[in-house]
Enzyme design. Structure first.
Site, PDB file in Angstrom:
ATOM      1  CE  LYS A  81      89.572  23.848  -8.853  1.00  0.00           C
ATOM      2  NZ  LYS A  81      89.000  23.259  -7.615  1.00  0.00           N
ATOM      3  CB  SER A 156      87.588  19.651  -8.398  1.00  0.00           C
ATOM      4  OG  SER A 156      87.748  20.765  -7.539  1.00  0.00           O
ATOM      5  CB  SER A 180      88.327  20.271  -4.479  1.00  0.00           C
ATOM      6  OG  SER A 180      87.289  19.514  -5.038  1.00  0.00           O
TER       7      SER A 180
END
Lengths: 499, 95, 482
Positions: A81, A156, A180
């Site tokens: 990420k 997210s 998330s």
């Protein structure tokens, strides 16, 4: 799913394949890079693809393997990420503010994977500074859900979820501040795990809300999550909130029977607002576990409704301070021709941050400001304790707690457009565990209108092994996690097949 | 809790975020909505409840007093917007 | 009616740790800009703080030295404000639960009176970097080497009522932290900085509005700044104005102060507990083990100086307060063997010269050994006190010892009694008239008449005759003539 096709292989399959010499790391890395090149213009799951360095890492991995000293993830391609700092590779956190930011250091998680020999395909898209539940707040544009490209992948960690779901990476790192990891895992039909707070080092992971943020794995199976967590978890003296406690081998208990397992089912997680199809899929999953010998226990987590309000004080408050360092002085975005210092601050931050980030910073500043601290921040911290106590009490009688991960399956882009509160309620079932610091997982458990549904498993502190065991056992008798969306197979990709 | 434009302007100043004229009304409204959500907290009975700042009950570890960092100024300043003579440059600071 | 002044101090002392409070970067003073600013000090994304144990040990030592309660649990808070020397845009500090609770110190004033000054608390925090105001094409340069240096901020109660008390208190704190070895006390390098809160009122009235004069880094500036601010406030009120709460900057060179514009806007620091740091907990054993290792503190040293060296309380106060001063004194006194003379020279010539050169005793060009060597030569009669001034000059400007300077300058005092007798005889022989006068004078007037003879003898010896011996021999010879 045909797992003789390279991109259908799980991480466990890949390790076995590399071990047996079925294929090399360079081969599988090239295969993934090619897929990303061909498919990701549709999904937008990557912000940065590391073609050259990934191949170099793969070559090095193959060499190590040939020399007989292959570490655990030697040659296994994964993605990070874009919230984890990567030395020499742009780390944007999904923000214009860090669009030009190339850190000269690695996050501990990144270092751990490097030490384990992993190949890093690239950096995945995300909501800006991890603030969002739909991946619509990214400076790099929204990520498309591979199950229906008109819908959001969740957030997210939507880029990581989509990359895994579209088989553009076998696994990806992610972070979870209020859901998330789990919510996008649910919306994209993959498996994701948020560990106990303090289990995975936060060093080098760009902070959103320090007391809630936790890194974790996303992959297609619980077993792969266990393999990744083995690399990610551990004490880090560089992170004061890291817990100095031994790390078990998370694959060790995967095959334990669920006979006698007590599953707490909180009534508050099945109330108004839950999509009926989602509820049905979750109830079916619970029934499946009962078949395996688990006992369902109805429980109550009475302060559940206060989790979202408490979170939207605490997370913005911490974020308002954490994001103050982005001021244009030392790195990242600086506005054009600032006329004075104040102007540099105001315009750098006004132009560099997106709307949702600005909104949360302002809310956070408000909750901490003179005269409001007690009514908001202090009150939220008190409620936080009540929420934690609910869980502590529940775990007196049950081993795990289960319910839906998200109230609905993936929704269309713009569906919650100008209504931040509607978006915030997306995380209604996941937020409480972050407030309490507990580990949680999402496991695919069905579909509604061809959109995946996630089953949430909440474990006791440092009981990731048990969660993984439950998830793995569930995945032994179900095949929801093996479903792949249509459209991820493309012409010419067969070149990478091993058959 | 009602929140007005002036409150937003004050917060924007505290947080050093420029809010442009065109969006301030919308920003004010959306923040008012969020605050309405968090106002649900006021209903909670928290009498005598100790605020909780950290999810774990752990205490702080302390580090031995050793110099473990070396000079990486060039690496750090390579990514800086403006530097000179080893200094970060910013618009004039007036005390 | 007279005005009454109310003064409180906030003192920042840099702790003498090797590394910073939350990072492993060095704290050495004077390095090239930003070479001691690591990723954390620069507030690079993803970096996290880990506190330095030594900073806590030092803060606890200070707390024990002022008889304060040490917090078993202390907590770091974030204080939010934007400024280029504060890279995170929040300072990590302690607001609600500081490491050191209420304490007190005693000060002694020139007239010998003593006064206890209460300390509200002392807390740990990180220092900021520096903005360099030289012009870089209209920009400022930021050096973050100092960012993250551990500070203990000592906050007094408003217990002082004039600049003498404030300076005595400041010096006392300086003495305590340097004696503990927790701060190098180098005020010119900013190791100790004083913020002075001042208000005035008529006796019996409520406290007036106070101003804060920031970052005073010498005792003299502090004294001057207080006098200036008290006068400014009184003038303002007497002219019908009113004092506004503000932060002021004092310029020691121009002896002026002004309001700090940038701090004028209403600040709202939005303090909250730092989520990156957990509560810091100490048990009694830990605290007691530190107490056992505390070095001698100024008060105890004062009493020892009075007892061991026979100093007056006032002299002992001056010589024992500062750790470097005390060490200098003890070395010089022991080496020279003459305590009283050492004390006199240190409080006289040495202090005057250091003050004039704006140097602390730590940076004295004259070492304790050099001074002791000179004093030993006074004591053994090699040089007179008057000659010693020249030797002192020589030592101030060179690394040599007293003997080589005495030698080089030909300052050796004539203590050969034979040679002195010859000189005395010569002068008596050439001063017939004065000898007659002496002989005829009333006995009570005779001592005053010796001056002439001594002057002549010293002149004849080119100032090198040992005055004490001259006196003795002259008196004997003149008496023989009676």
């Amino acid at each position: 799913m045909n797992n003789s096709i390279m991109h259908n292989k799980t991480i466990a399959d890949i390790i076995a394949g590399l071990d047996s010499g079925e294929f090399t790391s360079v081969e599988i890395t090239q295969h993934y890079l090619k897929r990303i090149q061909q498919l990701d213009s549709t999904y937008n799951s990557y912000i940065t693809v590391n073609e050259a360095s990934a191949l170099a890492q793969a070559e090095a991995a193959d060499k190590r393997r040939a020399e007989g000293n292959a570490p655990a993830f030697c040659g296994v391609p994964i993605a990070h990420k874009d919230i984890f700092c990567t030395n020499g590779v742009r780390t944007s956190c999904g923000s214009k503010m860090l669009d030009n930011f190339v850190p000269p250091y690695d996050a501990t998680v990144v270092e751990n994977f490097a030490r384990a020999g992993a190949v890093i395909l690239g950096k995945t898209n995300m909501d800006e500074f991890a603030m969002g539940s739909s991946n619509e707040t990214s400076f790099y544009g929204p990520v498309k859900n591979p199950w229906d490209i008109n819908t959001v992948p969740g957030g997210s960690s939507g880029g990581s979820a989509t990359a895994v779901a579209a088989h553009l990476a076998p696994g990806a790192t992610a972070t979870d501040t209020g859901g998330s990891i789990r919510q996008p895992a649910a919306l994209c039909g993959i498996t994701g795990l948020k560990p106990t707070y303090g289990r995975v080092s936060r060093w080098g992971m760009i902070a959103f809300a320090s007391s809630l943020d936790q890194g974790g794995p996303m992959a297609r199976t619980a077993e792969d999550c266990a393999l990744m967590l083995n690399i990610m978890a551990g004490f880090d003296p560089k992170d004061s909130t890291s817990i100095d406690q031994g790390v078990p081998d998370y694959t060790e208990n995967l095959n334990q029977s669920l006979e006698g397992l007590k599953v707490g089912v909180p009534k508050e997680y099945f109330e108004e607002g839950l999509n009926p199809g989602t509820e049905q899929a979750v109830r079916d999953a619970l029934a499946e576990l009962e078949k395996q010998g688990a006992t369902l226990v109805s429980i109550s987590l009475p302060h559940t409704k206060l989790a979202v309000p408490a979170y939207y004080v605490i997370a913005p408050a911490e974020a308002s301070a954490n994001l103050s360092r982005f001021d244009g002085a030392r790195y990242g975005y600086r506005c054009e021709d600032p006329k004075d210092l104040r102007d540099m601050y105001m315009r750098t931050r006004g132009e560099g941050f997106g709307d949702e980030v600005k909104r949360r910073i302002l809310v956070g500043a408000y909750c901490l400001s003179a005269g409001y601290y007690d009514a908001y921040y202090r009150k939220a911290q008190q409620v936080r304790r009540l929420i934690k106590q609910d869980f502590v009490d529940a775990f007196e009688t049950v081993d795990v707690i289960m319910g839906p991960t998200a109230p609905t399956p993936a929704f269309e882009f713009g569906a919650k457009g100008n209504d931040p509160v509607a978006m915030y309620l997306e995380d209604i079932y996941t937020i409480a565990t972050n407030l309490a610091g507990l580990p949680g997982m999402s496991v695919p458990c069905g579909f509604v209108d061809n959109k995946p549904v996630g089953l949430q498993i909440i474990g006791n502190y440092f009981d990731e092994s048990r969660m993984l065991n439950v998830a793995h056992q569930f995945q032994q008798t179900t095949d929801w996690h093996q479903q792949a969306p249509e459209g991820i197979e493309v012409e010419g990709i067969k070149a990478g097949d091993t058959e | 809790m009602t929140i007005e434009r002036a409150d937003i302007e004050k917060l924007a100043e505290l947080a050093r975020i420029e809010i442009n004229e065109a969006t301030i009304a919308e920003t004010t409204q959306s923040i008012a909505d969020v605050l309405a959500l968090v106002d649900q907290l006021q209903a909670a009975d928290t009498e005598g409840v100790e605020p909780m700042a950290h999810p774990s009950d752990a205490v702080q570890r302390l580090r031995a007093d050793e110099v473990t960092e070396s000079n990486h100024r060039d690496d750090f300043q390579a990514i800086a917007p403006a530097t000179e003579a080893g200094l970060y440059l910013v618009p004039k600071v007036i005390d | 009616m007279e005005w009454e002044t109310v003064i409180g101090l906030e003192v920042h002392a840099q702790l003498a740790t090797k590394s910073k409070i939350f990072s492993g970067a060095s704290t050495t003073f004077g390095a090239e800009p930003n070479t001691q600013a690591c990723a954390l000090d620069l507030a690079m994304p993803g970096t996290l703080p880990v506190p330095n144990e030594q900073a806590f040990r030092y803060a606890i030592m200070f707390g024990l030295a002022i008889d304060a309660e040490i917090a078993k649990t202390s907590v770091f808070d974030r204080k939010n404000y934007f400024y280029p020397d504060l890279p995170k845009a929040y300072q990590t500090t302690q607001l609600e639960k500081p490491i050191v609770g209420p304490g007190h110190v005693e000060i002694e004033l020139v007239d010998g009176t003593k006064k206890s000054i209460r300390i509200h608390h002392a807390h740990l925090e990180e220092d900021a970097g520096k903005s360099l105001h030289e012009d870089f094409h209209g920009m400022s340069g930021i050096d973050l080497n100092r960012a993250g240096t551990p500070l203990v901020e000592i906050v007094s109660e408003p217990d002082m009522s004039n600049s003498e008390e404030a300076v005595a208190f400041a010096k006392k704190l300086h003495g305590i932290v340097t004696s503990l070895g927790i701060c190098d006390g180098e005020m010119s390098q900013g190791s100790m900085r004083f913020d002075v809160n001042i208000s005035v009122r008529k006796p019996g009235e409520e406290l007036g509005t106070r101003t804060e004069t920031k970052n005073l880094n010498s005792f003299r500036f502090m004294e001057d700044a207080i006098a200036l601010e008290v006068e400014r406030q009184i003038d303002l009120i007497e002219d019908g104005g009113r004092v506004i709460q503000e932060t002021r900057l004092y310029n020691g060179d121009s002896k002026e102060s002004r309001s700090m514009r940038s701090k004028e806007e209403a600040n709202d620091y939005r303090y909250f507990p730092c989520p990156d740091l957990l509560p810091v907990v100490f048990d009694d054993d830990y605290i007691e083990s530190i107490r056992k290792e505390l070095p001698e503190l100024p008060d105890a040293r004062h009493d020892r100086f009075v007892e061991q060296y026979g100093l007056s309380s006032y002299d002992a106060n001056i010589l024992s307060g500062d750790a470097s001063m005390a060490q200098y004194f003890e070395t010089a006194a022991k080496t020279s063997g003459d305590t009283k003379l050492t004390a006199n020279w240190m409080m006289g010539e040495l202090s005057a010269r250091l003050n004039a050169a704006d140097l602390s005793i730590k940076h004295s060009p004259l070492s304790a050994e050099q001074l002791a060597g000179m004093i030993a030569r006074i004591t053994d009669g090699t040089i007179s006190s008057k000659m010693a001034k020249q030797v002192f000059d020589g030592l101030w400007n060179s690394d040599g010892d007293a003997d080589s300077i005495i030698e080089a300058k030909g300052l050796k005092q004539v203590s050969d009694s034979g040679a002195i007798e010859t000189l005395v005889d010569e002068v008596i022989a050439n001063s017939g008239k004065q000898v007659d006068n002496f002989r005829n004078a009333d006995e009570s007037k005779r001592p005053k008449m010796l001056g002439y003879f001594v002057g002549q003898i010293m002149k004849a010896s080119k100032g090198q005759a040992n005055p004490q011996q001259v006196n003795e021999i002259l008196l004997k010879k003149l008496n023989d003539l009676l």
